[in-house]
Design a protein around this motif. Structure first.
Motif, PDB file in Angstrom:
ATOM      1  N   THR A  49       0.845  -1.189   0.000  1.00 14.85           N
ATOM      2  CA  THR A  49       0.000   0.000   0.000  1.00 14.85           C
ATOM      3  C   THR A  49       0.880   1.238   0.000  1.00 14.85           C
ATOM      4  OG1 THR A  49      -1.660  -1.199   1.269  1.00 14.85           O
ATOM      5  CG2 THR A  49      -1.835   1.204   1.248  1.00 14.85           C
ATOM      6  N   ALA A  50       0.538   2.230  -0.800  1.00 15.24           N
ATOM      7  CA  ALA A  50       1.272   3.494  -0.862  1.00 15.24           C
ATOM      8  C   ALA A  50       0.393   4.605  -0.308  1.00 15.24           C
ATOM      9  CB  ALA A  50       1.665   3.803  -2.298  1.00 15.24           C
ATOM     10  N   LEU A  51       1.010   5.525   0.412  1.00 17.68           N
ATOM     11  CA  LEU A  51       0.325   6.702   0.932  1.00 17.68           C
ATOM     12  C   LEU A  51       0.901   7.902   0.185  1.00 17.68           C
ATOM     13  CD1 LEU A  51      -1.628   7.851   3.039  1.00 17.68           C
ATOM     14  CD2 LEU A  51       0.272   7.886   4.662  1.00 17.68           C
ATOM     15  N   LEU A  52       0.102   8.491  -0.685  1.00 14.17           N
ATOM     16  CA  LEU A  52       0.561   9.573  -1.544  1.00 14.17           C
ATOM     17  C   LEU A  52      -0.193  10.863  -1.262  1.00 14.17           C
ATOM     18  CD1 LEU A  52       0.522   7.562  -4.901  1.00 14.17           C
ATOM     19  CD2 LEU A  52       2.497   7.977  -3.426  1.00 14.17           C
ATOM     20  N   GLY A  53       0.457  11.992  -1.476  1.00 13.12           N
ATOM     21  CA  GLY A  53      -0.209  13.277  -1.316  1.00 13.12           C
ATOM     22  C   GLY A  53       0.776  14.415  -1.416  1.00 13.12           C
ATOM     23  N   ALA A  54       0.259  15.604  -1.573  1.00  8.88           N
ATOM     24  CA  ALA A  54       1.083  16.810  -1.685  1.00  8.88           C
ATOM     25  C   ALA A  54       1.734  17.139  -0.339  1.00  8.88           C
ATOM     26  CB  ALA A  54       0.204  17.978  -2.131  1.00  8.88           C
ATOM     27  N   ASN A  55       2.698  18.048  -0.373  1.00 10.22           N
ATOM     28  CA  ASN A  55       3.305  18.530   0.868  1.00 10.22           C
ATOM     29  C   ASN A  55       2.208  19.090   1.767  1.00 10.22           C
ATOM     30  OD1 ASN A  55       5.812  17.903  -0.102  1.00 10.22           O
ATOM     31  ND2 ASN A  55       6.376  20.002  -0.636  1.00 10.22           N
ATOM     32  N   GLY A  56       2.248  18.745   3.038  1.00 10.38           N
ATOM     33  CA  GLY A  56       1.268  19.246   3.990  1.00 10.38           C
ATOM     34  C   GLY A  56      -0.054  18.503   3.998  1.00 10.38           C
ATOM     35  N   ALA A  57      -0.155  17.414   3.248  1.00  8.10           N
ATOM     36  CA  ALA A  57      -1.420  16.669   3.162  1.00  8.10           C
ATOM     37  C   ALA A  57      -1.663  15.763   4.365  1.00  8.10           C
ATOM     38  CB  ALA A  57      -1.453  15.833   1.885  1.00  8.10           C
ATOM     39  N   GLY A  58      -0.620  15.490   5.156  1.00 10.39           N
ATOM     40  CA  GLY A  58      -0.794  14.671   6.352  1.00 10.39           C
ATOM     41  C   GLY A  58      -0.174  13.281   6.282  1.00 10.39           C
ATOM     42  N   LYS A  59       0.664  13.045   5.287  1.00  8.83           N
ATOM     43  CA  LYS A  59       1.297  11.723   5.154  1.00  8.83           C
ATOM     44  C   LYS A  59       2.159  11.402   6.373  1.00  8.83           C
ATOM     45  CE  LYS A  59       3.433  12.913   1.431  1.00  8.83           C
ATOM     46  NZ  LYS A  59       3.030  14.322   1.327  1.00  8.83           N
ATOM     47  N   SER A  60       3.048  12.293   6.743  1.00 10.37           N
ATOM     48  CA  SER A  60       3.936  12.051   7.888  1.00 10.37           C
ATOM     49  C   SER A  60       3.147  11.945   9.184  1.00 10.37           C
ATOM     50  CB  SER A  60       4.979  13.166   8.012  1.00 10.37           C
ATOM     51  OG  SER A  60       5.842  13.140   6.888  1.00 10.37           O
ATOM     52  N   THR A  61       2.142  12.778   9.347  1.00  8.73           N
ATOM     53  CA  THR A  61       1.307  12.717  10.548  1.00  8.73           C
ATOM     54  C   THR A  61       0.587  11.377  10.622  1.00  8.73           C
ATOM     55  OG1 THR A  61       1.028  15.107  10.637  1.00  8.73           O
ATOM     56  CG2 THR A  61      -0.635  13.782  11.767  1.00  8.73           C
ATOM     57  N   THR A  62       0.117  10.871   9.489  1.00  8.91           N
ATOM     58  CA  THR A  62      -0.543   9.566   9.458  1.00  8.91           C
ATOM     59  C   THR A  62       0.420   8.474   9.910  1.00  8.91           C
ATOM     60  OG1 THR A  62      -1.989  10.273   7.661  1.00  8.91           O
ATOM     61  CG2 THR A  62      -1.723   7.895   7.978  1.00  8.91           C
ATOM     62  N   LEU A  63       1.642   8.488   9.377  1.00 12.22           N
ATOM     63  CA  LEU A  63       2.632   7.477   9.757  1.00 12.22           C
ATOM     64  C   LEU A  63       3.018   7.601  11.227  1.00 12.22           C
ATOM     65  CD1 LEU A  63       4.910   7.435   6.589  1.00 12.22           C
ATOM     66  CD2 LEU A  63       3.102   5.830   7.225  1.00 12.22           C
ATOM     67  N   LYS A  64       3.135   8.822  11.729  1.00 11.93           N
ATOM     68  CA  LYS A  64       3.444   9.028  13.151  1.00 11.93           C
ATOM     69  C   LYS A  64       2.306   8.527  14.029  1.00 11.93           C
ATOM     70  CE  LYS A  64       6.442  12.938  12.306  1.00 11.93           C
ATOM     71  NZ  LYS A  64       6.569  14.388  12.308  1.00 11.93           N
ATOM     72  N   ALA A  65       1.075   8.723  13.592  1.00 13.09           N
ATOM     73  CA  ALA A  65      -0.078   8.229  14.349  1.00 13.09           C
ATOM     74  C   ALA A  65      -0.048   6.704  14.427  1.00 13.09           C
ATOM     75  CB  ALA A  65      -1.385   8.699  13.712  1.00 13.09           C
ATOM     76  N   ILE A  66       0.233   6.062  13.308  1.00 12.34           N
ATOM     77  CA  ILE A  66       0.289   4.594  13.272  1.00 12.34           C
ATOM     78  C   ILE A  66       1.448   4.083  14.119  1.00 12.34           C
ATOM     79  CG2 ILE A  66       0.705   2.599  11.773  1.00 12.34           C
ATOM     80  CD1 ILE A  66      -0.709   4.264   9.517  1.00 12.34           C
ATOM     81  N   SER A  67       2.589   4.764  14.063  1.00  6.28           N
ATOM     82  CA  SER A  67       3.797   4.331  14.767  1.00  6.28           C
ATOM     83  C   SER A  67       3.818   4.712  16.242  1.00  6.28           C
ATOM     84  CB  SER A  67       5.036   4.936  14.093  1.00  6.28           C
ATOM     85  OG  SER A  67       5.093   4.566  12.757  1.00  6.28           O
ATOM     86  N   GLY A  68       2.882   5.543  16.677  1.00  2.90           N
ATOM     87  CA  GLY A  68       2.866   5.973  18.077  1.00  2.90           C
ATOM     88  C   GLY A  68       3.831   7.105  18.369  1.00  2.90           C
ATOM     89  N   LEU A  69       4.207   7.872  17.362  1.00  2.00           N
ATOM     90  CA  LEU A  69       5.212   8.919  17.532  1.00  2.00           C
ATOM     91  C   LEU A  69       4.643  10.327  17.660  1.00  2.00           C
ATOM     92  CD1 LEU A  69       7.814   7.581  14.941  1.00  2.00           C
ATOM     93  CD2 LEU A  69       7.903   7.375  17.431  1.00  2.00           C
ATOM     94  N   LEU A  70       3.335  10.474  17.808  1.00  2.26           N
ATOM     95  CA  LEU A  70       2.736  11.810  17.879  1.00  2.26           C
ATOM     96  C   LEU A  70       3.106  12.569  19.153  1.00  2.26           C
ATOM     97  CD1 LEU A  70      -0.849  11.092  16.524  1.00  2.26           C
ATOM     98  CD2 LEU A  70       0.946  12.421  15.399  1.00  2.26           C
TER      99      LEU A  70
END
Length: 133
Positions: A49-70
């Motif tokens: 699965t790929a998570l794609l989007g423009a800068n500021g779309a929330g990709k990194s925040t999504t990964l941090k949420a999944i990883s517990g890094l928020l």
């Protein structure tokens, strides 16, 4: 890149089973800055699965949420759930998330640059129950 690993399971119907489910999450930073609202995604066992989007779309925040890094950035999931292999991992401590089989590989950051690629892979597999030497 988000890396998920589970102990091998028998093929068949399990291949179509959901491994990771993000269900309608909302992420807030500093108690009032809404960054993600209503995000849902599903990753089937054995799929890519790929998570794609423009800068500021929330990709990194999504990964941090999944990883517990928020928490490290004063963020938290205020709505919704994240499940990995049927278990809720929302707002879980990062070390617990890693032990459950989810880890985040920081691309291009050279986190442990004095180690070889093989040493980095072994470090990432350190908490796995089925680890091989």
């Amino acid at each position: 890149m988000l890396q998920v690993a589970t102990e091998p399971k028998k093929a068949t119907a399990m291949e179509n089973e959901t491994l990771l489910a993000v269900d309608n999450i909302e992420v807030v930073y500093n108690e009032y800055v809404l960054v993600l609202r209503g995000l849902s995604l599903e990753v089937k066992r054995g799929s890519i699965t790929a998570l794609l989007g423009a800068n500021g779309a929330g990709k990194s925040t999504t990964l941090k949420a999944i990883s517990g890094l928020l928490k490290s950035e004063d963020g938290k999931i205020t709505r919704g759930d994240i499940k990995f292999d049927g278990q809720i991992i929302s707002n879980q401590e990062p070390d617990t998330t890693v032990r459950s089989g989810v880890s985040q590989v920081m691309e291009g950051r050279r986190i442990i640059q004095d180690m070889t690629a093989l040493e980095n892979l072994k470090l990432g597999a350190f908490t796995r129950k089925d680890r091989a030497n």
